[in-house]
Design a protein around this motif. Structure first.
Motif, PDB file in Angstrom:
ATOM      1  N   HIS A  69       0.826  -1.208   0.000  1.00 57.88           N
ATOM      2  CA  HIS A  69       0.000   0.000   0.000  1.00 57.88           C
ATOM      3  C   HIS A  69       0.860   1.258   0.000  1.00 57.88           C
ATOM      4  O   HIS A  69       0.554   2.226  -0.686  1.00 57.88           O
ATOM      5  CB  HIS A  69      -0.932  -0.009   1.212  1.00 57.88           C
ATOM      6  N   ALA A  70       1.949   1.236   0.780  1.00 57.64           N
ATOM      7  CA  ALA A  70       2.819   2.409   0.866  1.00 57.64           C
ATOM      8  C   ALA A  70       4.252   1.959   1.090  1.00 57.64           C
ATOM      9  O   ALA A  70       4.505   1.007   1.822  1.00 57.64           O
ATOM     10  CB  ALA A  70       2.374   3.315   2.002  1.00 57.64           C
ATOM     11  N   LEU A  71       5.181   2.657   0.445  1.00 53.14           N
ATOM     12  CA  LEU A  71       6.599   2.358   0.592  1.00 53.14           C
ATOM     13  C   LEU A  71       7.357   3.669   0.719  1.00 53.14           C
ATOM     14  O   LEU A  71       7.402   4.458  -0.220  1.00 53.14           O
ATOM     15  CB  LEU A  71       7.117   1.560  -0.614  1.00 53.14           C
ATOM     16  N   SER A  72       7.936   3.892   1.881  1.00 60.30           N
ATOM     17  CA  SER A  72       8.773   5.058   2.115  1.00 60.30           C
ATOM     18  C   SER A  72      10.204   4.661   1.790  1.00 60.30           C
ATOM     19  O   SER A  72      10.698   3.640   2.276  1.00 60.30           O
ATOM     20  CB  SER A  72       8.650   5.487   3.581  1.00 60.30           C
ATOM     21  N   LEU A  73      10.870   5.453   0.951  1.00 62.42           N
ATOM     22  CA  LEU A  73      12.202   5.082   0.471  1.00 62.42           C
ATOM     23  C   LEU A  73      13.279   6.055   0.919  1.00 62.42           C
ATOM     24  O   LEU A  73      13.075   7.274   0.926  1.00 62.42           O
ATOM     25  CB  LEU A  73      12.224   5.047  -1.054  1.00 62.42           C
ATOM     26  N   ARG A  74      14.422   5.500   1.236  1.00 61.74           N
ATOM     27  CA  ARG A  74      15.647   6.271   1.401  1.00 61.74           C
ATOM     28  C   ARG A  74      16.641   5.618   0.458  1.00 61.74           C
ATOM     29  O   ARG A  74      17.007   4.444   0.636  1.00 61.74           O
ATOM     30  CB  ARG A  74      16.144   6.205   2.841  1.00 61.74           C
TER      31      ARG A  74
END
Length: 78
Positions: free
Chosen positions: A63-68
């Motif tokens: 649903h959601a992927l926060s990336l660094r």
């Protein structure tokens, strides 16, 4: 989805990449991806590269992927 599955997909899709993925609820995830191929690319282009490794899972099973996203040099300084 399990974080390990996402990690494997990213690392297979970006040769030489190292990914660390967490996501205790199974739909919202955070990933730190280190890849030499990110060199010279803006953050948006880096994110697109990672999203491409996940294909149709984005917006579905993920649903959601926060990336660094970092190059190896950037990671060494962090």
């Amino acid at each position: 989805m399990h974080p390990e599955q996402i990690q494997t997909l990213i690392e297979q899709g970006l040769p030489g990449a190292r990914a660390e993925v967490i996501g205790p609820d199974g739909v919202h995830f955070e990933a730190r991806v280190i890849c030499a191929a990110f060199s010279g690319k803006l953050p948006l282009a880096r994110h697109r590269m990672v999203y491409a490794t996940l294909g149709e899972l984005m917006g579905g099973a993920i649903h959601a992927l926060s990336l660094r996203t970092l190059t190896p040099e950037e990671a060494a300084r962090a």
